[in-house]
Design a protein around this motif. Structure first.
Motif: not given
Length: 135
Positions: A35-43, A130-134
């Motif tokens: 989970e921490r690795k996925a959060q770091e990748l998203l950042a 799959g997360q979206e944002e402006d």
């Protein structure tokens, strides 16, 4: 004799409970690490979208199809579909260096869509999870 059997049963039971606890703890640790690795990748994906905005003009939307890290070099590689304000899209790859917050090499697939410049308006970003944002 009966007392010895009871002690052996108690020891076996204690060992089994300890093993179950170790397995459960190990699983929880691995899940948290993933989970921490996925959060770091998203950042880092978010950081790279900002770098795209600082590299290309007239972006309306960026969809990250794939985003990976080379563990040996710390270099990130992305496959994206970028759409401009005219609704034209291009699929290309780019490298990203998180420490310098800059794009490395990127493929030019369509020079009319991949115009160098800066996009100052908000764009729609769709990340690999799959997360979206402006942005």
């Amino acid at each position: 004799m009966k007392e010895r059997t009871s002690k052996q049963l108690l020891i076996v039971l204690a060992v089994m409970i300890s093993l179950v606890m170790i397995v459960i703890g190990g699983k929880a640790y691995m899940d948290k690490r993933e989970e921490r690795k996925a959060q770091e990748l998203l950042a880092v994906e978010k950081q790279s979208v900002q770098a795209l905005k600082n590299t290309f003009a007239d972006i309306a939307e960026v969809k990250i199809e794939q985003f990976d890290k080379n563990e040996m070099t710390g270099f990130y590689r992305a496959m994206v579909t970028m759409t401009n304000t005219k609704g034209e899209s291009v699929y290309f790859d780019y490298g990203f260096i998180a420490q310098t917050n800059e794009l490395g090499a990127y493929g030019i697939e369509d020079i009319d869509i991949q115009k160098e410049g800066i996009t100052t308006r908000k764009i729609k970003a769709i990340y690999s999870n799959g997360q979206e944002e402006d942005v």
